[in-house]
Design an enzyme around this catalytic site. Structure first.
Site, PDB file in Angstrom:
ATOM      1  N   ARG A 144       8.369  -8.096   6.834  1.00 25.03           N
ATOM      2  CA  ARG A 144       7.516  -7.936   7.918  1.00 25.03           C
ATOM      3  C   ARG A 144       8.161  -7.999   9.144  1.00 25.03           C
ATOM      4  NH1 ARG A 144       5.305 -12.198   4.577  1.00 25.03           N
ATOM      5  NH2 ARG A 144       3.221 -11.496   3.749  1.00 25.03           N
ATOM      6  N   LYS A 168       5.005 -15.952   5.766  1.00 25.03           N
ATOM      7  CA  LYS A 168       3.685 -16.686   6.286  1.00 25.03           C
ATOM      8  C   LYS A 168       3.618 -17.945   5.578  1.00 25.03           C
ATOM      9  CE  LYS A 168       1.097 -12.770   7.629  1.00 25.03           C
ATOM     10  NZ  LYS A 168      -0.354 -11.835   7.188  1.00 25.03           N
ATOM     11  N   HIS A 233       5.566  -1.862  10.362  1.00 22.03           N
ATOM     12  CA  HIS A 233       4.734  -2.187   9.167  1.00 22.03           C
ATOM     13  C   HIS A 233       4.644  -1.082   8.413  1.00 22.03           C
ATOM     14  CE1 HIS A 233       2.679  -5.473   7.424  1.00 22.03           C
ATOM     15  NE2 HIS A 233       1.572  -4.800   7.067  1.00 22.03           N
ATOM     16  N   ARG A 236       7.334  -1.011   5.949  1.00 25.21           N
ATOM     17  CA  ARG A 236       7.088  -2.029   4.795  1.00 25.21           C
ATOM     18  C   ARG A 236       6.055  -1.298   4.012  1.00 25.21           C
ATOM     19  NH1 ARG A 236       6.344  -7.354   3.591  1.00 25.21           N
ATOM     20  NH2 ARG A 236       4.192  -8.111   3.147  1.00 25.21           N
ATOM     21  N   HIS A 259       3.127 -11.910  -0.970  1.00 31.45           N
ATOM     22  CA  HIS A 259       1.581 -11.724  -0.693  1.00 31.45           C
ATOM     23  C   HIS A 259       1.112 -13.063  -1.585  1.00 31.45           C
ATOM     24  CE1 HIS A 259       0.999  -7.048   0.090  1.00 31.45           C
ATOM     25  NE2 HIS A 259       1.265  -7.704   0.986  1.00 31.45           N
ATOM     26  N   TYR A 268      -1.941  -1.111  -2.838  1.00 33.61           N
ATOM     27  CA  TYR A 268      -1.133   0.141  -3.327  1.00 33.61           C
ATOM     28  C   TYR A 268      -1.287   0.626  -4.622  1.00 33.61           C
ATOM     29  CZ  TYR A 268       1.373  -2.151   0.718  1.00 33.61           C
ATOM     30  OH  TYR A 268       1.870  -2.562   2.029  1.00 33.61           O
TER      31      TYR A 268
END
Length: 304
Positions: A144, A168, A233, A236, A259, A268
């Protein structure tokens, strides 16, 4: 109670869920924005919250869904803490959130971008080398933008082919560092200014996401690519999509991208679906008979 209720809620998010600074800032903006419309949130009624639907009428459904989610969690917190005996959040709008497919670059565009960056870095000047190293990590490791610009120098290993990334929620993960990226990072480290703990320092701090965005847009333009089609992004997304095209497992991709939920990674699978359709059209025994059209030209009803 006023703004204190919001502060207490954000503190709870940070402690109980390990919410990242960017997440907390987004919640603060949404809650304070709502309070600016209906008044102190801790006193808001169902009628007050119903007014937000009209105030948010021009916003995208995804934005409305995000704002409503922040408020629902806030009122749930007040209820759990005994600060309210009711929860008025049922009056909030509930738009259908449709997850759009990510924008990506095709292989030709990625090659053009890297070719331009490599040409500019040939002389070994710091700025072009820094940019080349950054796009190697965005596309080669799927970072990211926030993870990239805040990479500490200590995250770069001397021998192991992995980077230690803090993503995150403060969660750490290992991401692969390809041979190309390691070579470019070695060139960058040789000219990188000393005295900073950041891998990509800038003016006494680390490079900002905004500056990274600007540099990437400018590189795209010099590469003959529409700048509107590119962002950190997007690189990515290209990393994830091209890996899946190459046969990567979805669970492995989830780990690489950091994730928390596999549902996020499943966006995806549209790539895999397209690949399977192409595979059937190319390899099915009936493929030579009018491309699965039963031999009738112009009838596409049976094409996969």
């Amino acid at each position: 109670m006023g703004a204190r209720a919001i502060e207490d809620f954000l503190a709870a998010l940070a402690v109980d869920r390990g919410a990242a600074a960017n997440t907390l800032a987004a919640y603060r903006r949404d809650l304070e924005g709502a309070a600016g419309i209906v008044g102190p949130l801790e006193d808001a009624t169902r009628t007050d919250l119903a007014r937000l639907g009209a105030a948010w009428a021009d916003l995208a459904p995804a934005t409305v869904a995000r704002k409503a989610s922040a408020l629902r969690q806030f009122f749930g917190f007040l209820e759990d803490e005994g600060l309210r005996s009711d929860n008025p959040s049922a009056a909030l709008p509930s738009p259908t959130k449709r997850r759009s497919l990510p924008k990506i670059l095709d292989h030709t565009q990625v090659e053009a971008l890297f070719a331009q960056a490599e040409r500019e870095a040939e002389e070994g000047d710091p700025a072009p080398l820094r940019l080349l190293a950054m796009i190697e990590l965005l596309y080669g490791s799927g970072l990211r933008a926030s993870e990239l610009v805040t990479l500490p120098l200590s995250a770069v290993p001397r021998d192991a082919p992995f980077l230690t990334i803090t993503g995150k929620g403060g969660k750490e993960r290992l991401v692969p560092l390809g041979t190309r990226a390691r070579a470019v990072l070695s060139r960058w480290l040789a000219v990188r200014p000393e005295g900073s703990p950041w891998l990509f320092p800038s003016r006494g701090k680390h490079l900002t996401r905004i500056r990274l965005y600007q540099l990437l847009k400018a590189l795209a333009e010099r590469s003959g690519i529409d700048p509107a089609k590119i962002s950190p992004h997007v690189l990515r997304h290209a990393f994830a999509t091209h890996l899946l095209e190459g046969g990567a497992d979805l669970r492995a991709l989830q780990t690489l991208l950091g994730h928390a939920d596999i549902a996020t990674t499943q966006i995806y699978t549209h790539v895999e679906s397209a690949r399977l359709v192409a595979l059937v059209n190319e390899r099915h025994p009936l493929a030579d008979q009018g491309r699965l059209r039963g031999g009738r030209q112009g009838d596409s009803s049976r094409e996969c």
